[in-house]
Scaffold this motif. Structure first.
Motif, PDB file in Angstrom:
ATOM      1  N   ALA A   1      38.894  43.278  47.979  1.00 16.56           N
ATOM      2  CA  ALA A   1      37.670  43.981  47.924  1.00 16.56           C
ATOM      3  C   ALA A   1      36.768  43.693  46.603  1.00 16.56           C
ATOM      4  N   ALA A   2      37.645  43.548  45.466  1.00 13.16           N
ATOM      5  CA  ALA A   2      36.800  43.078  44.173  1.00 13.16           C
ATOM      6  C   ALA A   2      36.375  41.694  44.232  1.00 13.16           C
TER       7      ALA A   2
ATOM      8  N   TYR B   1      35.933  39.606  47.056  1.00  9.91           N
ATOM      9  CA  TYR B   1      35.182  39.099  47.899  1.00  9.91           C
ATOM     10  C   TYR B   1      34.431  40.525  48.539  1.00  9.91           C
ATOM     11  N   ARG B   2      33.537  40.855  47.928  1.00  9.98           N
ATOM     12  CA  ARG B   2      32.653  41.960  48.362  1.00  9.98           C
ATOM     13  C   ARG B   2      32.387  42.407  49.587  1.00  9.98           C
ATOM     14  N   GLN B   3      32.174  41.458  50.512  1.00  8.60           N
ATOM     15  CA  GLN B   3      31.933  41.686  51.770  1.00  8.60           C
ATOM     16  C   GLN B   3      33.173  41.650  52.902  1.00  8.60           C
TER      17      GLN B   3
END
Length: 185
Positions: free
Chosen positions: A179-180, A182-184
């Motif tokens: 998540a950090a 690749y935010r999406q």
């Protein structure tokens, strides 16, 4: 969530502790998902029992017993699951080790190697990601799911090519790193 859990979460919101709030919400969602999965599986077992009972002149008690036993075994397996490979602890070093020389590399700072503390690492990792990406033939705005995503390298590569990616993994720490990065995803 109990009222006390909600109060604590709201207190964290007041303190601008977004990570703690997000973690509490994700934990609650995980618990609800686990309950939903168990209920869905129990309903499926009940449906099988009903079909077995309807298709027989006499109540098939042995089959009903076996279905109930299988349902219990699945529930017990889900409840007793744990991270046997310790990926939560290894997550922070995972990407770095993917660049290491091909061998079994110990992730835990030169601990004695065991099957549980080592991961196979290969120099052809990037080539493998490229080949998988080529085989998937990403289509812009097409949805994809990366199962056992680790830190999300494949999902991120596909996302960069225009896909809308979701990622799942048994390791919460791996997912946090994903998540950090690749935010999406």
């Amino acid at each position: 969530m109990t009222l006390e859990d909600i109060r604590l979460t709201l207190t964290q919101t007041d303190l601008n502790a977004q990570d703690e709030v997000l973690n509490a919400l994700q934990m609650q969602r995980s618990m609800l998902f686990q309950q939903w999965t168990e209920m869905k599986q129990m309903i499926g077992t009940m449906d099988q029992m009903i079909l077995a009972a309807q298709g027989s002149d006499r109540l098939p008690t042995e089959l009903l017993y076996e279905l109930a036993k299988q349902s219990k075994e699945l529930r017990d397996l889900r409840l007793s699951w744990r991270d046997h490979w310790d990926f939560d602890r290894k997550a922070s070093q995972f990407d770095m080790l993917l660049q290491a020389a091909p061998s079994f590399v110990d992730i835990a700072d030169n601990e004695q190697q065991t099957d549980k503390s080592s991961l196979p690492v290969h120099t052809s990792y990037q080539a493998a990601l490229a080949k998988i990406t080529q085989l998937v033939s990403p289509i812009h705005n097409r949805k994809g799911l990366d199962v056992v995503t680790g830190t999300g390298n494949l999902a991120g590569k596909l996302q960069q090519m225009g896909m809308i990616m979701s990622a799942i993994d048994q390791s919460k720490q791996m997912l946090k790193l994903c998540a950090a990065k690749y935010r999406q995803t």
